[in-house]
Scaffold this motif. Structure first.
Motif, PDB file in Angstrom:
ATOM      1  N   VAL A  93       0.846  -1.200   0.000  1.00  0.00           N
ATOM      2  CA  VAL A  93       0.000   0.000   0.000  1.00  0.00           C
ATOM      3  C   VAL A  93       0.878   1.245   0.000  1.00  0.00           C
ATOM      4  O   VAL A  93       0.619   2.204  -0.734  1.00  0.00           O
ATOM      5  CB  VAL A  93      -0.974  -0.013   1.205  1.00  0.00           C
ATOM      6  N   GLU A  94       1.928   1.243   0.806  1.00  0.00           N
ATOM      7  CA  GLU A  94       2.855   2.382   0.827  1.00  0.00           C
ATOM      8  C   GLU A  94       3.553   2.537  -0.523  1.00  0.00           C
ATOM      9  O   GLU A  94       3.723   3.644  -1.024  1.00  0.00           O
ATOM     10  CB  GLU A  94       3.886   2.222   1.952  1.00  0.00           C
ATOM     11  N   ALA A  95       3.974   1.426  -1.115  1.00  0.00           N
ATOM     12  CA  ALA A  95       4.662   1.463  -2.409  1.00  0.00           C
ATOM     13  C   ALA A  95       3.741   2.020  -3.492  1.00  0.00           C
ATOM     14  O   ALA A  95       4.172   2.807  -4.344  1.00  0.00           O
ATOM     15  CB  ALA A  95       5.163   0.077  -2.793  1.00  0.00           C
ATOM     16  N   ILE A  96       2.488   1.627  -3.465  1.00  0.00           N
ATOM     17  CA  ILE A  96       1.532   2.090  -4.469  1.00  0.00           C
ATOM     18  C   ILE A  96       1.411   3.611  -4.432  1.00  0.00           C
ATOM     19  O   ILE A  96       1.234   4.259  -5.460  1.00  0.00           O
ATOM     20  CB  ILE A  96       0.165   1.394  -4.261  1.00  0.00           C
ATOM     21  N   LYS A  97       1.585   4.193  -3.252  1.00  0.00           N
ATOM     22  CA  LYS A  97       1.480   5.645  -3.101  1.00  0.00           C
ATOM     23  C   LYS A  97       2.642   6.395  -3.757  1.00  0.00           C
ATOM     24  O   LYS A  97       2.469   7.522  -4.203  1.00  0.00           O
ATOM     25  CB  LYS A  97       1.432   6.030  -1.620  1.00  0.00           C
ATOM     26  N   VAL A  98       3.841   5.799  -3.784  1.00  0.00           N
ATOM     27  CA  VAL A  98       5.024   6.546  -4.228  1.00  0.00           C
ATOM     28  C   VAL A  98       5.634   6.064  -5.545  1.00  0.00           C
ATOM     29  O   VAL A  98       6.352   6.819  -6.193  1.00  0.00           O
ATOM     30  CB  VAL A  98       6.117   6.589  -3.134  1.00  0.00           C
ATOM     31  N   PHE A  99       5.374   4.831  -5.924  1.00  0.00           N
ATOM     32  CA  PHE A  99       5.894   4.318  -7.190  1.00  0.00           C
ATOM     33  C   PHE A  99       4.907   4.645  -8.309  1.00  0.00           C
ATOM     34  O   PHE A  99       3.717   4.856  -8.071  1.00  0.00           O
ATOM     35  CB  PHE A  99       6.107   2.797  -7.119  1.00  0.00           C
ATOM     36  N   ASP A 100       5.400   4.651  -9.541  1.00  0.00           N
ATOM     37  CA  ASP A 100       4.537   4.919 -10.687  1.00  0.00           C
ATOM     38  C   ASP A 100       3.573   3.767 -10.955  1.00  0.00           C
ATOM     39  O   ASP A 100       2.456   3.984 -11.428  1.00  0.00           O
ATOM     40  CB  ASP A 100       5.391   5.189 -11.937  1.00  0.00           C
ATOM     41  N   HIS A 101       4.019   2.545 -10.657  1.00  0.00           N
ATOM     42  CA  HIS A 101       3.192   1.349 -10.825  1.00  0.00           C
ATOM     43  C   HIS A 101       3.592   0.335  -9.771  1.00  0.00           C
ATOM     44  O   HIS A 101       4.676   0.412  -9.202  1.00  0.00           O
ATOM     45  CB  HIS A 101       3.385   0.710 -12.210  1.00  0.00           C
ATOM     46  N   TYR A 102       2.724  -0.654  -9.572  1.00  0.00           N
ATOM     47  CA  TYR A 102       3.002  -1.747  -8.647  1.00  0.00           C
ATOM     48  C   TYR A 102       2.692  -3.061  -9.348  1.00  0.00           C
ATOM     49  O   TYR A 102       1.593  -3.234  -9.877  1.00  0.00           O
ATOM     50  CB  TYR A 102       2.138  -1.620  -7.380  1.00  0.00           C
ATOM     51  N   LEU A 103       3.673  -3.958  -9.394  1.00  0.00           N
ATOM     52  CA  LEU A 103       3.492  -5.274 -10.006  1.00  0.00           C
ATOM     53  C   LEU A 103       3.620  -6.342  -8.940  1.00  0.00           C
ATOM     54  O   LEU A 103       4.602  -6.377  -8.199  1.00  0.00           O
ATOM     55  CB  LEU A 103       4.581  -5.531 -11.052  1.00  0.00           C
ATOM     56  N   GLU A 104       2.638  -7.215  -8.887  1.00  0.00           N
ATOM     57  CA  GLU A 104       2.680  -8.339  -7.970  1.00  0.00           C
ATOM     58  C   GLU A 104       3.339  -9.531  -8.659  1.00  0.00           C
ATOM     59  O   GLU A 104       3.111  -9.760  -9.841  1.00  0.00           O
ATOM     60  CB  GLU A 104       1.241  -8.719  -7.603  1.00  0.00           C
ATOM     61  N   LYS A 105       4.184 -10.264  -7.919  1.00  0.00           N
ATOM     62  CA  LYS A 105       4.776 -11.494  -8.444  1.00  0.00           C
ATOM     63  C   LYS A 105       3.803 -12.635  -8.217  1.00  0.00           C
ATOM     64  O   LYS A 105       3.173 -12.664  -7.159  1.00  0.00           O
ATOM     65  CB  LYS A 105       6.100 -11.811  -7.743  1.00  0.00           C
ATOM     66  N   PRO A 106       3.678 -13.585  -9.100  1.00  0.00           N
ATOM     67  CA  PRO A 106       4.318 -13.596 -10.412  1.00  0.00           C
ATOM     68  C   PRO A 106       3.721 -12.504 -11.304  1.00  0.00           C
ATOM     69  O   PRO A 106       2.547 -12.163 -11.190  1.00  0.00           O
ATOM     70  CB  PRO A 106       4.009 -14.996 -10.960  1.00  0.00           C
ATOM     71  N   ILE A 107       4.568 -11.978 -12.163  1.00  0.00           N
ATOM     72  CA  ILE A 107       4.179 -10.848 -13.000  1.00  0.00           C
ATOM     73  C   ILE A 107       3.162 -11.270 -14.049  1.00  0.00           C
ATOM     74  O   ILE A 107       3.358 -12.245 -14.767  1.00  0.00           O
ATOM     75  CB  ILE A 107       5.428 -10.223 -13.653  1.00  0.00           C
ATOM     76  N   ASP A 108       2.091 -10.519 -14.110  1.00  0.00           N
ATOM     77  CA  ASP A 108       1.042 -10.721 -15.102  1.00  0.00           C
ATOM     78  C   ASP A 108       1.508 -10.050 -16.403  1.00  0.00           C
ATOM     79  O   ASP A 108       1.746  -8.841 -16.433  1.00  0.00           O
ATOM     80  CB  ASP A 108      -0.255 -10.084 -14.593  1.00  0.00           C
ATOM     81  N   LEU A 109       1.667 -10.838 -17.465  1.00  0.00           N
ATOM     82  CA  LEU A 109       2.188 -10.301 -18.729  1.00  0.00           C
ATOM     83  C   LEU A 109       1.296  -9.218 -19.326  1.00  0.00           C
ATOM     84  O   LEU A 109       1.802  -8.270 -19.937  1.00  0.00           O
ATOM     85  CB  LEU A 109       2.414 -11.422 -19.737  1.00  0.00           C
TER      86      LEU A 109
END
Length: 120
Positions: A93-109
């Motif tokens: 949740v914190e990362a989503i606030k400051v990064f441009d995008h958030y990718l969960e592993k495994p990465i959805d193509l």
């Protein structure tokens, strides 16, 4: 369009696989395994995208991003958090606030392709 991409991932199999995938998609890719090496790469050159694992051996991805921003590195770079944690996890949740995008592993193509094409 070919992009210059930096991957910051300490898990060797994940980093190697992600690097190979992005290269197969036609991008120029560098890969490092910790925050200190990422800072060095960002000092040496510019990247269109940085895919950054949140749980690095020497620092958390949120700390690394703050250091990058404080030093004025990568002002035109898009930073994407990559983590095995659910988007509902506190760190995510914190990362989503400051990064441009958030990718969960495994990465959805499909999500990866949207990110790559949204930064054309």
């Amino acid at each position: 369009m070919k992009k210059s991409i930096l991957i910051v991932e300490d898990y060797l199999e994940a980093g190697a696989t992600f690097k190979e995938l992005l290269e197969l998609l036609g991008h120029e890719v560098a890969w490092v395994v910790n925050g200190q090496s990422a800072m060095q790469k960002l000092h040496e050159g510019t990247f269109d995208l940085v895919f950054m694992d949140l749980n690095l051996p020497d620092m958390h991805g949120l700390v690394l991003l703050k250091q990058v921003q404080d030093k004025g590195l990568g002002p035109n770079t898009r930073f994407i958090a990559v983590s095995g944690h659910s988007a509902k996890d506190v760190a995510a949740v914190e990362a989503i606030k400051v990064f441009d995008h958030y990718l969960e592993k495994p990465i959805d193509l499909a999500v990866l392709n949207r990110i790559l094409s949204s930064t054309a």
